[in-house]
Design an enzyme around this catalytic site. Structure first.
Site, mmCIF file in Angstrom:
data_model
loop_
_atom_site.group_PDB
_atom_site.id
_atom_site.type_symbol
_atom_site.label_atom_id
_atom_site.label_comp_id
_atom_site.label_asym_id
_atom_site.label_seq_id
_atom_site.Cartn_x
_atom_site.Cartn_y
_atom_site.Cartn_z
ATOM 1 N N GLY A 257 -4.890 -9.225 6.970
ATOM 2 C CA GLY A 257 -5.867 -8.195 6.649
ATOM 3 C C GLY A 257 -6.668 -7.644 7.811
ATOM 4 N NE ARG B 88 -3.461 -2.418 7.851
ATOM 5 C CZ ARG B 88 -2.981 -1.502 7.003
ATOM 6 N NH1 ARG B 88 -2.569 -0.342 7.448
ATOM 7 N NH2 ARG B 88 -2.928 -1.738 5.702
ATOM 8 N NE ARG C 185 -0.470 3.595 7.254
ATOM 9 C CZ ARG C 185 -1.673 3.190 6.859
ATOM 10 N NH1 ARG C 185 -1.810 2.389 5.844
ATOM 11 N NH2 ARG C 185 -2.741 3.589 7.515
ATOM 12 C CE1 TYR D 199 -1.592 1.755 0.040
ATOM 13 C CE2 TYR D 199 -0.364 2.340 2.011
ATOM 14 C CZ TYR D 199 -0.561 1.515 0.926
ATOM 15 O OH TYR D 199 0.261 0.448 0.748
ATOM 16 C CB CYS E 36 11.165 19.460 -3.124
ATOM 17 S SG CYS E 36 12.427 20.259 -2.143
ATOM 18 C CD GLU E 37 7.165 15.144 -5.199
ATOM 19 O OE1 GLU E 37 5.998 15.349 -5.609
ATOM 20 O OE2 GLU E 37 8.102 14.771 -5.911
HETATM 21 C C1 LIG Z 1 0.269 -8.032 2.970
HETATM 22 C C2 LIG Z 1 -0.130 -9.442 3.132
HETATM 23 C C3 LIG Z 1 -0.549 -9.950 4.368
HETATM 24 C C4 LIG Z 1 -0.685 -9.088 5.594
HETATM 25 O O1 LIG Z 1 -1.642 -8.102 5.458
HETATM 26 P P1 LIG Z 1 -2.068 -7.224 6.725
HETATM 27 O O2 LIG Z 1 -3.155 -6.377 6.243
HETATM 28 O O3 LIG Z 1 -0.864 -6.449 7.131
HETATM 29 O O4 LIG Z 1 -2.484 -8.169 7.794
HETATM 30 C C5 LIG Z 1 -0.865 -11.283 4.449
HETATM 31 N N1 LIG Z 1 -0.783 -12.101 3.370
HETATM 32 C C6 LIG Z 1 -0.381 -11.648 2.169
HETATM 33 C C7 LIG Z 1 -0.296 -12.604 1.039
HETATM 34 C C8 LIG Z 1 -0.048 -10.313 2.004
HETATM 35 O O5 LIG Z 1 0.340 -9.884 0.805
#
Ligand SMILES: *Cc1c(COP(=O)(O)O)cnc(C)c1O
Length: 437
Positions: A247, A284, A320, A324, A349-350
């Site tokens: 995350g 990420r 993305r 998002y 085509c969107e």
């Molecule tokens: C998607 C995910 C991650 C990685 O998330 P990032 O934001 O890319 O770091 C880690 N653990 C789980 C369980 C996930 O589903």
């Protein structure tokens, strides 16, 4: 904005965008467009920075395949000694094919099938992050059939409200589908500990994605640590791992990604106190800034007072922006000097097929290349064949060398699975053969 602020690994040399020592123009002309280009050195840099940050506690970094599961990317991470985190049988297979040892693989996900769990047990992976009591009981049964004990971690929903930029990337809030609700965790852990074919070896959480604040990690880690303490009190003493998920945010525009020193200061003392080994599952953070998508301008057009740049890439290669509302910097590979306010749209085509809306962009013309920055994570993996488009090529750059790591799809790939002469089955016959089971 941000035309000169490029990602690590991507710089301009005499005005022309390069990835490390290789001109993107060279790659675009040799490999064609659209093409994803990755910087191996950026991936290594990110991994090493995280590894260094965690160095004061025993830890494991398990790169999350779903951010970018290309074999060439996995090869770079494997060389660094990373483990991996997979969320499906397909990713498990990719990890094994890329040469990761089963003992370096963890398996998570809210909806693992029986077949996927069986595969993970047969492979002998490090641990399964389980998300419900029912799943743990199924794992116990499958391990029992194999006369083994399954290494299991419980994914806790820490019920922490987040500031992630989009609802779809929040996963650890109250009422989300992920994990065991925090109030049930002690009960579920005691059940797991009582089963004959389960080794309860860890607690896990994953808060969400593209997080910029440190507090949720600190709070979540503290919650896991107090669950660990409570379990100890109740005689459940088998835990070895504390997994705080992924995350960590990256910069796409003006975001301030978490400062790694402060991050370490906020969580590592709590981890150290438990004596458990820390696991992180970054996706990420490792690859997000390490990739760029190169496309070519097909047309310029004015419509309804708007200036459109129509390029040969869009939502089919990079979902993305439309999925998002994500922001990615876009610039000309070789700017002409002027700028225009434009919508950058794809050929699909969107109306939702765009890469940027109302954006100040280099004044690009037919045949010019554009570069969409920071597309190393959740880019190619979300590519689709919608409109029967071919998924793009992927190229890895390492110093002054480059290599195609994924070939561009061919037309023959599109129809490969289609049955030219379908074999028809009579419903009445199927019914008499056991009701379709
Ligand atoms: C998607 C995910 C991650 C990685 O998330 P990032 O934001 O890319 O770091 C880690 N653990 C789980 C369980 C996930 O589903």
């Amino acid at each position: 904005m941000g035309q000169s602020v490029l990602s690590t690994g991507f710089t301009r040399i005499e005005g022309v965008l390069h990835c490390e020592g290789v001109s993107l123009e060279l790659i675009a002309s040799e490999v064609g467009t659209p093409v994803y280009v990755y910087s191996a050195e950026t991936i290594r840099d990110r991994y090493r920075r995280l590894d260094r940050m965690l160095s004061s506690v025993p830890h494991r970094i398990h790169y999350t395949l779903k951010a970018n599961s290309s074999r060439g990317v996995l090869a770079v991470l494997k060389e660094l000694g990373a483990g991996v985190d997979v969320v499906s049988g397909g990713e498990l297979r990719r990890a094994l094919v890329a040469g990761f040892a089963p003992s370096d693989i963890i398996f998570g996900g809210v909806g693992k099938t029986e077949a996927e769990l069986a595969e993970a047990l047969d492979a002998g992976i490090l641990l399964i992050n389980a998300e419900s009591e029912a799943e743990i009981r199924l794992i116990d049964a499958l391990a029992g059939q194999r006369e083994i004990r399954a290494p299991v971690s419980i994914r806790v929903n820490p019920e922490i409200t987040l500031d992630a930029p989009h609802d779809y990337i929040k996963t650890g809030g109250k009422g989300h589908k992920f994990g065991v609700p925090i109030d049930d965790v002690i009960h579920v852990a005691e059940v797991a500990a009582s089963l004959d074919h389960v080794d309860l070896i860890g607690l896990d959480m994953h808060l969400g994605s593209q997080l910029s604040r440190i507090d949720p990690y600190r709070e979540g880690t503290e919650r896991l640590a107090s669950i660990f303490a409570e379990l100890n009190k109740r005689g459940v003493a088998s835990l070895r791992y504390l997994d705080i998920g992924g995350g960590l945010g990256v910069r796409y525009d003006t975001e301030e990604p978490p400062d790694l020193q402060r991050f370490a200061a906020a969580i590592l003392p709590t981890v150290a106190e438990t004596g458990l080994q820390l696991i992180m599952e970054p996706g990420r953070f490792i690859v997000g800034n390490a990739g760029a998508l190169v496309g070519k301008v097909l047309y310029r057009k004015r419509s309804g007072g708007k200036d459109y740049v129509i390029v040969d890439t869009g939502m089919t290669e990079l979902l993305r922006p439309s999925h998002y509302g994500a922001f990615h910097r876009i610039s000309a590979l070789r700017p002409r000097g002027d700028a225009r306010r434009v919508d950058v749209v794809g050929p699909v085509c969107e109306s939702g097929d765009f890469l940027a809306l109302d954006r100040e962009l280099d004044d690009v013309q037919h045949g010019d290349y554009i570069v969409v920055a920071d597309t190393g994570a959740y880019g190619y993996v979300m590519a689709s064949n919608y409109n029967s488009r071919l998924r793009p090529a992927e190229v890895m750059v390492d110093g002054d060398r480059f290599a195609v790591i994924t070939a561009r799809e061919a037309i023959s790939d599109l129809t490969r699975l289609e049955v030219a002469s379908p074999e028809w089955h009579l419903a009445t016959a199927a019914a008499t053969n056991g009701g379709g089971r």
